[in-house]
Design an enzyme around this catalytic site. Structure first.
Site, PDB file in Angstrom:
ATOM      1  N   ASP A  98       0.861  -1.164   0.000  1.00  0.00           N
ATOM      2  CA  ASP A  98       0.000   0.000   0.000  1.00  0.00           C
ATOM      3  C   ASP A  98       0.911   1.232   0.000  1.00  0.00           C
ATOM      4  OD1 ASP A  98      -2.333   1.674   0.506  1.00  0.00           O
ATOM      5  OD2 ASP A  98      -3.239  -0.128   1.364  1.00  0.00           O
ATOM      6  N   ASP A 199      -2.887   4.867  -2.221  1.00  0.00           N
ATOM      7  CA  ASP A 199      -3.872   5.400  -1.288  1.00  0.00           C
ATOM      8  C   ASP A 199      -4.190   6.880  -1.520  1.00  0.00           C
ATOM      9  OD1 ASP A 199      -5.174   4.864   1.492  1.00  0.00           O
ATOM     10  OD2 ASP A 199      -4.073   6.730   1.788  1.00  0.00           O
ATOM     11  N   GLU A 256      -6.514   4.279  -5.699  1.00  0.00           N
ATOM     12  CA  GLU A 256      -7.770   4.601  -5.022  1.00  0.00           C
ATOM     13  C   GLU A 256      -8.106   6.037  -5.400  1.00  0.00           C
ATOM     14  OE1 GLU A 256      -9.630   4.901  -0.521  1.00  0.00           O
ATOM     15  OE2 GLU A 256      -7.748   5.892  -1.006  1.00  0.00           O
ATOM     16  N   HIS A 328     -11.398  -2.792   3.045  1.00  0.00           N
ATOM     17  CA  HIS A 328     -11.247  -2.465   4.466  1.00  0.00           C
ATOM     18  C   HIS A 328     -11.933  -1.158   4.861  1.00  0.00           C
ATOM     19  CE1 HIS A 328      -8.403   0.009   2.418  1.00  0.00           C
ATOM     20  NE2 HIS A 328      -8.130   0.662   3.523  1.00  0.00           N
ATOM     21  N   ASP A 329     -12.451  -0.418   3.887  1.00  0.00           N
ATOM     22  CA  ASP A 329     -13.150   0.836   4.191  1.00  0.00           C
ATOM     23  C   ASP A 329     -14.658   0.711   4.021  1.00  0.00           C
ATOM     24  OD1 ASP A 329     -10.773   2.254   4.612  1.00  0.00           O
ATOM     25  OD2 ASP A 329     -10.604   2.818   2.504  1.00  0.00           O
TER      26      ASP A 329
END
Ligand code: GLC
Ligand code: CA
Length: 562
Positions: A98, A199, A256, A328-329
């Protein structure tokens, strides 16, 4: 479009903290990941994305990095990371890290040095900005609530943080900062990473005037995303990153990105795009309320289907998509996208079937492959997520009762997907011998890997069949490069599409409705490649005899049309 090594792969997101704990401290670790590589391989996974494993105070669960060159102690050592890389290579698997470079942690050496010398070199790595009339430079609200500005002690300046105050934003305008970041990215790529999940990257471009905007809430603030939407030129940064890092290694990058400008898709993921691909969040955006979780919506079937169809039709013209049901969000896909009557194994297998053959690379999120669900909590203190705590307060401030505010968290909390992986029906779901950092979902006694490995008709075994079919020599081409064409849109509750090349025509069809539904085929013949409820033979015969197929509620089939 030219072909890339990753186009036909299946990816899997690991949230390391909740994946597998091997030393009993209640926190998942790299040894745990290594111990499950064979499990992942058997699931048909090629690429693993690890949520952040760098050193971090974990204010935002690792998305606040205090040293980009160190592995968090909680997770293990650099030697173990190297071992993980070697073990994945042995299995022909790839690892993505990440990349969190919009911000770092306030405990990062750079920020500590900046605070110690607020007019020195390192202050220039951040956005230290003079206040206006003794107040914040502008009226931005951070993504996690409250002002996006925090005073720099002993000065009349404030520093910008679009996320938590412990996540100061990095100043990408500064060439010295960019150099540091590129060096770090290349250091990791030199180790043998396949690439990165990137990210919050759209946020790196700031309007250095930091203009205030019309408030969008009773707090007089406006979400900082407004500035992101207004400012131009982020693409130049992306090109600079690519040129100095990813391109040299032919690295795979999945970004993202929210709030992209409408006409920019080609620049982002086209043939010469900034990134290899980016996640399609359009179905998730459907659930978003304009005020916060307290006015979020349950995606309704038709809107959900047409959103995915539109996104697919648009994406296939431009580049290669990256598809998710959850991460995960986001809350668990089985809890969010399945209608009430379909929240069972058949429904979960149907959702999996619909998802896996879409155009693009599928990212399975840990636990999705066994149909893990959202997790109810009795009190807000049981949550360990900064965003959940903020959204709970927002809901109360908007007039919700505590009960209603908790319900919003149940529907939307990021912790829904962060409960430990359910490996068995043993203590703590087989995740740890200690006390898990976040309690396991009590339904682990029914939903767990061990049970599902033993049952041929389980969700897990269905996922295995799906990935095997997708990657099989006979159908790999059509599932990777075949055109996406929606079908049977006028039929109630039906989610159906073709993947089509000049040689093959595949129909994926699923019945999300409550009643049986008959689909007419305009084809001479059809072979049932897969069904989610074991109806391969019956449906095959039915099509041969009647030229139509009737799907029961929660039934999904994959057909090769002749
Ligand atoms: C991304 C991450 C999220 C994190 C945020 C700030 O959205 O997925 O978990 O909180 O960025 O880094
Ligand atoms: Ca551990």
């Amino acid at each position: 479009m030219s072909r890339k090594w990753w186009h036909d792969k299946v990816a899997y997101q690991i949230y390391p903290k909740s994946f597998m704990d091997t030393n009993g401290d209640g926190i998942g670790d790299l040894r745990g990941v290594i111990s499950k590589l064979d499990y992942l391989k058997e699931l048909g996974v090629d690429i693993i994305w690890l949520s952040p494993i760098y050193q971090s105070p974990f204010v935002d669960q690792g998305y606040d990095i205090s040293d980009y060159y160190k592995i968090a102690e909680e997770f293990g050592t650099m030697e173990e990371f190297d071992e993980l890389l070697a073990e994945t290579k042995k299995r022909d698997m790839y690892v993505l890290m990440d990349l969190v470079v919009n911000h770092c942690s306030d405990k990062h050496e750079w920020f500590q040095k900046a605070l110690a010398d607020p007019y020195g070199k390192y202050a220039g790595y951040f956005h230290f900005v003079k206040g206006k009339d003794g107040k914040e430079p502008s009226n931005y609200r951070s993504y996690f609530g409250g002002s996006a500005w925090e005073p720099v002690p002993g000065t009349d300046m404030y520093y910008l943080h679009m996320f938590a105050r412990e996540q100061p934003d990095l100043n990408w305008e500064n060439p010295a900062l960019r150099e540091e970041i590129y060096k770090m990215i290349n250091w990791w790529l030199d180790k043998g990473l396949a690439g990165f999940r990137i990210d919050a990257i759209i946020n790196i471009k700031k309007d250095l005037d930091f203009p205030s905007y019309e408030p969008d809430g009773p707090d007089g603030l406006v979400c900082c995303v407004k500035m992101v939407e207004e400012v131009e030129g982020v693409g130049e940064y992306f090109e600079d990153i690519k040129k100095n890092t990813f391109a040299k290694y032919d690295a795979f990058t999945v970004a993202e990105v929210f709030n992209m400008k409408d006409d920019e898709l080609g620049e982002f993921i086209g043939e010469k795009g900034h990134f290899s691909t980016m996640f399609d969040f359009s179905a998730h955006m459907l659930a978003q309320g304009d005020k916060g979780w307290y006015n979020s919506r349950k995606p309704e079937f038709k809107a959900w289907r047409s959103t995915i169809f539109d996104a697919q039709l648009c994406l296939q013209k431009v580049g290669h998509a990256a598809n998710i049901i959850e991460n995960h969000d986001e809350p668990r896909g089985a809890s969010r996208f399945l209608p009430e009557h379909a929240r069972n194994e058949a429904g979960k297998k149907m959702l999996a079937t619909t998802f896996l053959f879409l155009y693009g690379i599928p990212f399975i999120y840990q636990g999705q492959e066994i149909g893990m669900t959202n997790c109810r909590k009795n009190d807000i203190s049981e949550y360990d997520d900064i965003s959940t705590l903020d959204q709970y307060q927002e809901a109360l401030a908007a007039g919700c009762t505590e009960e209603q505010a908790l319900e919003c968290c149940y529907e939307n909390s990021r912790d829904n997907a962060r409960t430990p992986m359910q490996w068995s029906d043993g203590e703590n779901a087989g995740f740890t011998t200690g006390t898990p950092w976040l309690p396991v979902n009590p339904n682990y006694t029914e939903i767990n890997v061990k049970d599902q490995e033993s049952r041929p008709d389980s969700v897990l075994n269905h996922y295995r069949k799906l990935t095997a079919l997708k990657k099989s020599p006979e159908y790999k081409e059509v599932f990777t490069y075949g055109r996406f064409i929606p079908d049977h849109e006028d039929q109630e509750g039906i989610f159906a599409y073709h993947r089509k090349t000049d040689e093959q025509d595949i129909l994926v069809a699923a019945n999300y409705g409550t009643e049986p539904c008959t689909l007419k085929m305009n084809n001479a013949s059809a072979k049932v490649l897969l069904s989610n409820v074991g109806t391969e033979d019956v449906r095959g015969q039915e099509i041969a005899e009647t030229g139509a197929v009737t799907l029961e509620s929660c039934e999904a089939v994959v057909l090769l049309l002749g």
